[in-house]
Design an enzyme around this catalytic site. Sequence first.
Site, PDB file in Angstrom:
ATOM      1  N   ARG A 231     -18.952 -64.322 -26.967  1.00  0.00           N
ATOM      2  CA  ARG A 231     -19.993 -65.127 -26.356  1.00  0.00           C
ATOM      3  C   ARG A 231     -20.006 -66.495 -27.032  1.00  0.00           C
ATOM      4  NH1 ARG A 231     -19.692 -62.242 -22.750  1.00  0.00           N
ATOM      5  NH2 ARG A 231     -21.285 -61.096 -21.598  1.00  0.00           N
ATOM      6  N   GLU A 260     -22.382 -72.822 -20.080  1.00  0.00           N
ATOM      7  CA  GLU A 260     -21.364 -72.622 -19.047  1.00  0.00           C
ATOM      8  C   GLU A 260     -21.922 -72.970 -17.665  1.00  0.00           C
ATOM      9  OE1 GLU A 260     -19.884 -68.623 -19.438  1.00  0.00           O
ATOM     10  OE2 GLU A 260     -19.124 -68.980 -21.463  1.00  0.00           O
ATOM     11  N   HIS A 279     -14.314 -68.382 -18.694  1.00  0.00           N
ATOM     12  CA  HIS A 279     -14.984 -67.080 -18.803  1.00  0.00           C
ATOM     13  C   HIS A 279     -14.388 -66.088 -17.799  1.00  0.00           C
ATOM     14  CE1 HIS A 279     -18.968 -65.140 -20.283  1.00  0.00           C
ATOM     15  NE2 HIS A 279     -18.042 -64.213 -20.077  1.00  0.00           N
TER      16      HIS A 279
END
Length: 320
Positions: A231, A260, A279
Amino acid sequence: MQNKKLVITQNLDQILIDKIKVIIPDWDLVIGKEKNIWSEHLNEAEIIVSWKKEIEKMISWNQSKLRWLQAWSAGVNSLPLQELEAKKIHTTSANGVHAYPISETIFALMLALTRKIHTYVKNQQTKKWDHAGLNLELHGKTIAILGIGAIGKETAKIAKAFGMEVIGFRHSGIPEENVDIMYTLQHLNNVLPHCDYVVVTLPYTKETHHLFGTEQFNLMKPSSFFINIGRGSIVVESELINALQDGKISGAGLDVFEKEPLDEGSPLWELDNVIITPHTSGSTEHYTKRVIEDIFIPNLKSYIQGETPAINLVDYKKGY
């Protein structure tokens, strides 16, 4: 008497739907990715599979019949954990689904950085023939894997195929196959100076918040590489940028970020020693099948027998 209701906010193949129907033939199934399919059924759902951000605003906790939530991701930090715990709702994660695709991404990033594949791809675009100072090998090096869950175990197994020394970190400190030495995070700073690759697969919790900053990057070898598929908030991003710019570490492969999508103004986009993926390290053709067949269906069989779903049951106190 009203039938019990299962809401799945993803599209499923009919084969998977039929497997679920065999287990709960008398339940009403609401299945589909579009919001208009499931939005009116949330409060009636006893089970929800795949939590969407907008659900939190749409559901009424006082009226909801929800008893079990199956998350669609391994990380659960974005879920309303306080409300779920307060209502004594079981939450299970998709942990384990990602072991193959993410371990493949980890090694893709490590190999690309080590063998300068990312540099050569850029050179190819401008028809530039340049050695780029290639001189490193991955074989025989030392890798630290922070988080020895399903992803960490698979990564350790692959590392052994490269003859690497594997150092693992896990909360319990319990030894694991393919891990030469296991530590807890309390020993992190003592281990970092000995590592050629540092791979973060940890969940985001209070304990892991900003685990990596200037102090940790200063302890790493100037020739080492940092890989983060855990993360973004585990790392102080501005301090990682400084470490990359100042040569404190050799490079980084990053799939996750503090914010993000990554801001267009972030220096990370322009750094030659960084590879960015959006991601997507867990993306795979087998994702839905694995969540449903390997996690949800076995848990569903237990649930209808009056048992607590056991696979990937979230411990609210730990946050994962």
